[in-house]
Design a protein around this motif. Sequence first.
Motif, PDB file in Angstrom:
ATOM      1  N   THR A 119      -6.475 -12.285  55.084  1.00  0.00           N
ATOM      2  CA  THR A 119      -5.447 -11.270  54.863  1.00  0.00           C
ATOM      3  C   THR A 119      -4.370 -11.766  53.912  1.00  0.00           C
ATOM      4  N   LYS A 120      -3.755 -10.827  53.215  1.00  0.00           N
ATOM      5  CA  LYS A 120      -2.610 -11.134  52.360  1.00  0.00           C
ATOM      6  C   LYS A 120      -1.333 -10.814  53.123  1.00  0.00           C
ATOM      7  N   GLY A 121      -0.221 -11.368  52.640  1.00  0.00           N
ATOM      8  CA  GLY A 121       1.060 -10.985  53.221  1.00  0.00           C
ATOM      9  C   GLY A 121       1.878 -12.168  53.679  1.00  0.00           C
ATOM     10  N   ASP A 122       2.990 -11.838  54.320  1.00  0.00           N
ATOM     11  CA  ASP A 122       3.917 -12.843  54.818  1.00  0.00           C
ATOM     12  C   ASP A 122       3.287 -13.611  55.983  1.00  0.00           C
ATOM     13  N   LEU A 123       3.342 -14.925  55.929  1.00  0.00           N
ATOM     14  CA  LEU A 123       2.705 -15.765  56.944  1.00  0.00           C
ATOM     15  C   LEU A 123       3.215 -15.447  58.344  1.00  0.00           C
ATOM     16  N   PHE A 124       4.536 -15.390  58.506  1.00  0.00           N
ATOM     17  CA  PHE A 124       5.126 -15.144  59.818  1.00  0.00           C
ATOM     18  C   PHE A 124       4.698 -13.790  60.367  1.00  0.00           C
ATOM     19  N   ASP A 125       4.744 -12.754  59.537  1.00  0.00           N
ATOM     20  CA  ASP A 125       4.428 -11.401  60.004  1.00  0.00           C
ATOM     21  C   ASP A 125       2.954 -11.267  60.353  1.00  0.00           C
ATOM     22  N   GLN A 126       2.079 -11.830  59.544  1.00  0.00           N
ATOM     23  CA  GLN A 126       0.647 -11.719  59.829  1.00  0.00           C
ATOM     24  C   GLN A 126       0.274 -12.507  61.087  1.00  0.00           C
TER      25      GLN A 126
END
Length: 231
Positions: A122-129
């Motif tokens: 997945t792509k995206g912010d590490l904390f949020d994912q």
Amino acid sequence: MKLTTLGFDADDTLWENERFFKLTEERFTELLIDFAEPGHLRERLLAAERRNLRTYGFGIKGFTLSMVETAIEVTEERVPARVIEQILSAGREMHAHPVETLPNVGETLEQLAPDYRMILITKGDLFDQERKLAASGLGELFDAVEIVSAKTADTYDRIFTEAGDGPERAMMVGNSLKSDVVPAIEAGSWGVHIPHDLTWALEHAEEPARALRFRRLANLGEIPLLLREIA
């Protein structure tokens, strides 16, 4: 070659995501209705998101900062502080929103996990994912989790080689033709498109209809049958 590895996208493949962005975007246009018409605001916001991808990456933080930037631009630096505060509050609410898995996800992953190496890509912010994966209750079904800044053919070649038996023996499943399907096929994997009702404008791409390793399915629950057909 027998498939041994399955890669799955997260946002809008395993759980709802874009719907919350659209709801927040509607709220954003309402906050600035006195300064610009909604269609123009959406165009300016999308342009800011496109501009800021290399700086902020994908995810809620980049989206929130792009809303703030757009508000400053369209008001010619006259945006009220209370509007900025409400934009930031909307971003915090997105981070706190419960995870809503999509139909057929849990039972399908449980069915597949014993027979394949399962990788979340997945792509995206590490904390949020990481937060969403933990809240989804699906984490234990994956042998590996890859949170990347971009999804390219090289990305899939590396992941499927390191965590599997190479891209030729892997399948990538996701809702984005641009990020999940086309580059996976370019790497030599199968690419399975499961469309979502909402897709971010920057994730649109032409369907690789002639590619031998491309398939389009209605939902995740059709994956087991597809695997039996191509085995």
